[in-house]
Motif scaffolding. Structure first.
Motif, PDB file in Angstrom:
ATOM      1  N   LEU A  72      53.242 -32.408  -1.116  1.00 57.41           N
ATOM      2  CA  LEU A  72      54.339 -31.371  -2.172  1.00 57.41           C
ATOM      3  C   LEU A  72      54.840 -30.133  -0.514  1.00 57.41           C
ATOM      4  O   LEU A  72      55.780 -29.642  -0.971  1.00 57.41           O
ATOM      5  N   GLY A  73      54.439 -30.857   0.778  1.00 50.74           N
ATOM      6  CA  GLY A  73      55.466 -30.488   1.736  1.00 50.74           C
ATOM      7  C   GLY A  73      54.216 -29.496   3.310  1.00 50.74           C
ATOM      8  O   GLY A  73      55.137 -29.093   3.794  1.00 50.74           O
ATOM      9  N   ALA A  74      53.281 -28.850   2.554  1.00 47.89           N
ATOM     10  CA  ALA A  74      52.396 -28.484   3.974  1.00 47.89           C
ATOM     11  C   ALA A  74      52.487 -29.267   5.029  1.00 47.89           C
ATOM     12  O   ALA A  74      52.343 -30.278   4.722  1.00 47.89           O
ATOM     13  N   LYS A  75      52.224 -28.589   5.741  1.00 42.57           N
ATOM     14  CA  LYS A  75      52.521 -28.787   7.229  1.00 42.57           C
ATOM     15  C   LYS A  75      50.687 -28.816   7.367  1.00 42.57           C
ATOM     16  O   LYS A  75      50.717 -29.435   8.880  1.00 42.57           O
ATOM     17  N   GLY A  76      50.494 -28.466   7.106  1.00 41.95           N
ATOM     18  CA  GLY A  76      48.568 -28.761   7.928  1.00 41.95           C
ATOM     19  C   GLY A  76      47.797 -28.315   6.477  1.00 41.95           C
ATOM     20  O   GLY A  76      48.030 -27.712   5.290  1.00 41.95           O
ATOM     21  N   TYR A  77      46.239 -28.742   6.676  1.00 35.78           N
ATOM     22  CA  TYR A  77      45.398 -28.052   5.873  1.00 35.78           C
ATOM     23  C   TYR A  77      44.063 -28.212   6.682  1.00 35.78           C
ATOM     24  O   TYR A  77      43.439 -29.055   7.320  1.00 35.78           O
ATOM     25  N   LEU A  78      43.751 -26.996   6.053  1.00 31.53           N
ATOM     26  CA  LEU A  78      42.689 -26.401   7.443  1.00 31.53           C
ATOM     27  C   LEU A  78      41.415 -25.615   6.903  1.00 31.53           C
ATOM     28  O   LEU A  78      41.607 -24.979   5.170  1.00 31.53           O
ATOM     29  N   LEU A  79      40.278 -26.236   6.987  1.00 29.14           N
ATOM     30  CA  LEU A  79      38.956 -25.800   5.607  1.00 29.14           C
ATOM     31  C   LEU A  79      39.043 -23.902   5.881  1.00 29.14           C
ATOM     32  O   LEU A  79      39.435 -23.977   6.881  1.00 29.14           O
ATOM     33  N   SER A  81      62.764 -23.470   4.655  1.00 34.23           N
ATOM     34  CA  SER A  81      62.278 -22.716   6.042  1.00 34.23           C
ATOM     35  C   SER A  81      60.831 -22.860   6.719  1.00 34.23           C
ATOM     36  O   SER A  81      60.755 -22.482   8.121  1.00 34.23           O
ATOM     37  N   VAL A  82      59.737 -22.100   5.784  1.00 31.71           N
ATOM     38  CA  VAL A  82      58.541 -21.610   5.717  1.00 31.71           C
ATOM     39  C   VAL A  82      57.401 -23.283   6.200  1.00 31.71           C
ATOM     40  O   VAL A  82      57.771 -24.013   5.477  1.00 31.71           O
ATOM     41  N   ARG A  83      56.894 -22.588   7.212  1.00 27.30           N
ATOM     42  CA  ARG A  83      55.877 -24.018   7.371  1.00 27.30           C
ATOM     43  C   ARG A  83      54.355 -23.132   6.720  1.00 27.30           C
ATOM     44  O   ARG A  83      54.316 -22.499   7.059  1.00 27.30           O
ATOM     45  N   THR A  84      53.876 -24.365   6.261  1.00 28.18           N
ATOM     46  CA  THR A  84      52.990 -23.739   5.362  1.00 28.18           C
ATOM     47  C   THR A  84      51.382 -24.323   5.330  1.00 28.18           C
ATOM     48  O   THR A  84      52.369 -25.602   5.037  1.00 28.18           O
ATOM     49  N   VAL A  85      50.755 -23.493   5.735  1.00 28.63           N
ATOM     50  CA  VAL A  85      50.194 -24.204   5.931  1.00 28.63           C
ATOM     51  C   VAL A  85      48.754 -23.686   5.255  1.00 28.63           C
ATOM     52  O   VAL A  85      47.873 -22.239   4.511  1.00 28.63           O
ATOM     53  N   TYR A 121      53.707 -24.395  14.596  1.00 27.05           N
ATOM     54  CA  TYR A 121      55.002 -24.141  15.446  1.00 27.05           C
ATOM     55  C   TYR A 121      55.512 -24.947  15.641  1.00 27.05           C
ATOM     56  O   TYR A 121      56.964 -24.381  15.273  1.00 27.05           O
ATOM     57  N   GLY A 122      55.849 -24.824  16.321  1.00 25.99           N
ATOM     58  CA  GLY A 122      55.943 -26.224  18.090  1.00 25.99           C
ATOM     59  C   GLY A 122      56.709 -27.419  17.305  1.00 25.99           C
ATOM     60  O   GLY A 122      57.219 -27.801  17.830  1.00 25.99           O
ATOM     61  N   GLY A 123      56.106 -27.726  15.954  1.00 27.80           N
ATOM     62  CA  GLY A 123      57.351 -28.129  15.575  1.00 27.80           C
ATOM     63  C   GLY A 123      56.400 -29.384  15.050  1.00 27.80           C
ATOM     64  O   GLY A 123      56.762 -31.122  14.581  1.00 27.80           O
ATOM     65  N   LEU A 124      55.231 -30.083  14.973  1.00 25.71           N
ATOM     66  CA  LEU A 124      54.080 -31.302  13.879  1.00 25.71           C
ATOM     67  C   LEU A 124      54.224 -30.648  12.937  1.00 25.71           C
ATOM     68  O   LEU A 124      54.150 -29.733  12.396  1.00 25.71           O
ATOM     69  N   ASN A 125      54.357 -31.670  12.508  1.00 24.55           N
ATOM     70  CA  ASN A 125      55.126 -32.344  11.169  1.00 24.55           C
ATOM     71  C   ASN A 125      53.475 -31.856   9.947  1.00 24.55           C
ATOM     72  O   ASN A 125      53.617 -32.017   9.103  1.00 24.55           O
ATOM     73  N   TRP A 126      52.801 -33.084  10.442  1.00 20.31           N
ATOM     74  CA  TRP A 126      51.441 -32.954   9.472  1.00 20.31           C
ATOM     75  C   TRP A 126      50.110 -32.906  10.503  1.00 20.31           C
ATOM     76  O   TRP A 126      50.406 -33.303  11.688  1.00 20.31           O
ATOM     77  N   GLY A 127      48.993 -32.671   9.858  1.00 18.35           N
ATOM     78  CA  GLY A 127      47.369 -32.552  10.195  1.00 18.35           C
ATOM     79  C   GLY A 127      46.410 -32.390   9.277  1.00 18.35           C
ATOM     80  O   GLY A 127      46.317 -31.885   8.587  1.00 18.35           O
ATOM     81  N   VAL A 148      54.642 -15.522  17.062  1.00 15.64           N
ATOM     82  CA  VAL A 148      54.910 -16.374  15.486  1.00 15.64           C
ATOM     83  C   VAL A 148      54.301 -15.696  14.392  1.00 15.64           C
ATOM     84  O   VAL A 148      53.267 -14.703  14.273  1.00 15.64           O
ATOM     85  N   LYS A 149      55.053 -15.089  12.923  1.00 21.85           N
ATOM     86  CA  LYS A 149      55.346 -14.018  12.645  1.00 21.85           C
ATOM     87  C   LYS A 149      54.510 -14.809  11.819  1.00 21.85           C
ATOM     88  O   LYS A 149      54.577 -16.326  10.777  1.00 21.85           O
ATOM     89  N   ILE A 150      53.689 -14.723  10.773  1.00 23.39           N
ATOM     90  CA  ILE A 150      52.479 -15.225   9.881  1.00 23.39           C
ATOM     91  C   ILE A 150      52.110 -14.182   9.063  1.00 23.39           C
ATOM     92  O   ILE A 150      52.192 -12.669   8.608  1.00 23.39           O
ATOM     93  N   LEU A 151      52.332 -14.890   7.391  1.00 23.56           N
ATOM     94  CA  LEU A 151      52.281 -14.608   5.919  1.00 23.56           C
ATOM     95  C   LEU A 151      50.629 -15.027   5.838  1.00 23.56           C
ATOM     96  O   LEU A 151      51.167 -16.318   5.569  1.00 23.56           O
ATOM     97  N   ILE A 152      49.800 -13.929   5.275  1.00 22.35           N
ATOM     98  CA  ILE A 152      48.309 -14.427   4.698  1.00 22.35           C
ATOM     99  C   ILE A 152      48.254 -14.358   2.360  1.00 22.35           C
ATOM    100  O   ILE A 152      48.911 -13.536   2.628  1.00 22.35           O
ATOM    101  N   ALA A 153      48.036 -15.402   2.617  1.00 20.86           N
ATOM    102  CA  ALA A 153      48.252 -15.550   1.416  1.00 20.86           C
ATOM    103  C   ALA A 153      47.310 -16.164  -0.015  1.00 20.86           C
ATOM    104  O   ALA A 153      46.500 -16.876  -0.006  1.00 20.86           O
ATOM    105  N   ALA A 154      46.094 -15.121   0.130  1.00 16.85           N
ATOM    106  CA  ALA A 154      44.496 -15.895   0.052  1.00 16.85           C
ATOM    107  C   ALA A 154      43.956 -14.069  -0.555  1.00 16.85           C
ATOM    108  O   ALA A 154      43.594 -13.191  -0.397  1.00 16.85           O
ATOM    109  N   ASP A 155      42.349 -14.723  -1.362  1.00 21.30           N
ATOM    110  CA  ASP A 155      41.087 -13.387  -2.085  1.00 21.30           C
ATOM    111  C   ASP A 155      40.802 -13.248  -0.316  1.00 21.30           C
ATOM    112  O   ASP A 155      40.596 -13.868  -0.072  1.00 21.30           O
TER     113      ASP A 155
END
Length: 212
Positions: A98-105, A77-81, A121-127, A4-11
């Motif tokens: 706004l379309g994010a597929k997930g939210y994590l601390l 197409s990008v799944r944003t967490v 990545y496997g298709g879960l829409n939201w959590g 799974v190809k991951i890109l991180i945008a974070a401090d």
């Protein structure tokens, strides 16, 4: 096995460093890059589109709310967490719209982070992934002096600016965060401390030497 190809945008933070290290050592993932400004994120996406974007919505140089809106239009197409220090229902609801597929601390243990990301990545829409207290750690605190109050460094900064009589717009400009983000931080402070308004907060902060 395809990674799974991951890109991180974070401090840059201890939590982010740990996440980058864990991703780099896990055969399930390929870390494309780690960026900390919106300009760098856009440039990176123009060259390589990830399967999953991990987006810190509290970054000073990258407004997560605006970025989510732009990404949904240009890179559907990008799944944003989204990751954040704040477990605010108001914020989670907005992120979901706004379309994010997930939210994590942001300090979620890697084994749990991996499980959720692979499910997305496997298709879960939201959590929201905040329901199970046994799975979630206590928040990461940058200053041990304020651990007893469950306040992060950013929350302390907002309280100190409020003590200087900065309004939400002025705090937003000073910290390079959106007004929505500042309001969310304020609500989270009130929730943590069991305080109803700003006057009570300032009194509490002075009594406990959070501000001078």
């Amino acid at each position: 096995m395809m990674k799974v190809k991951i890109l991180i945008a974070a401090d840059q933070s201890f939590a982010t460093d740990d996440l980058i290290s864990s991703l780099g050592n896990d055969d399930s993932f390929e870390l494309l890059d780690s960026v900390n400004t919106r300009k760098t994120l856009v440039n990176t996406l123009s060259q390589a589109v990830p399967d999953i974007l991990i987006l810190d919505i509290n970054m000073p140089l990258l407004d997560g709310i605006d970025t989510l809106t732009a990404l949904a239009q240009k890179y559907p197409s990008v799944r944003t967490v989204a990751i954040s220090n704040y477990a605010s229902l108001r914020l989670i609801t907005e992120i979901r719209k706004l379309g994010a597929k997930g939210y994590l601390l942001s300090n979620t243990p890697f084994h749990y982070f991996k499980k959720i990301v692979l499910e997305i990545y496997g298709g879960l829409n939201w959590g929201e992934y905040l329901e199970n207290d046994e799975e979630q750690p206590t928040s990461y605190y940058l200053s041990a002096d304020f651990k007893a109050f469950h306040l992060t460094k950013r929350e302390i900064e907002v309280i100190q600016l409020m003590n200087k009589q900065f309004n939400t717009n002025e705090i937003s400009d000073f910290l390079y965060l959106s007004e929505f983000a500042i309001q969310t931080i304020k609500e989270n402070i009130f929730l943590k401390l069991g305080i109803q308004n700003e006057n009570q907060l300032i009194s509490f902060a002075k009594e406990n030497k959070i501000v001078d």
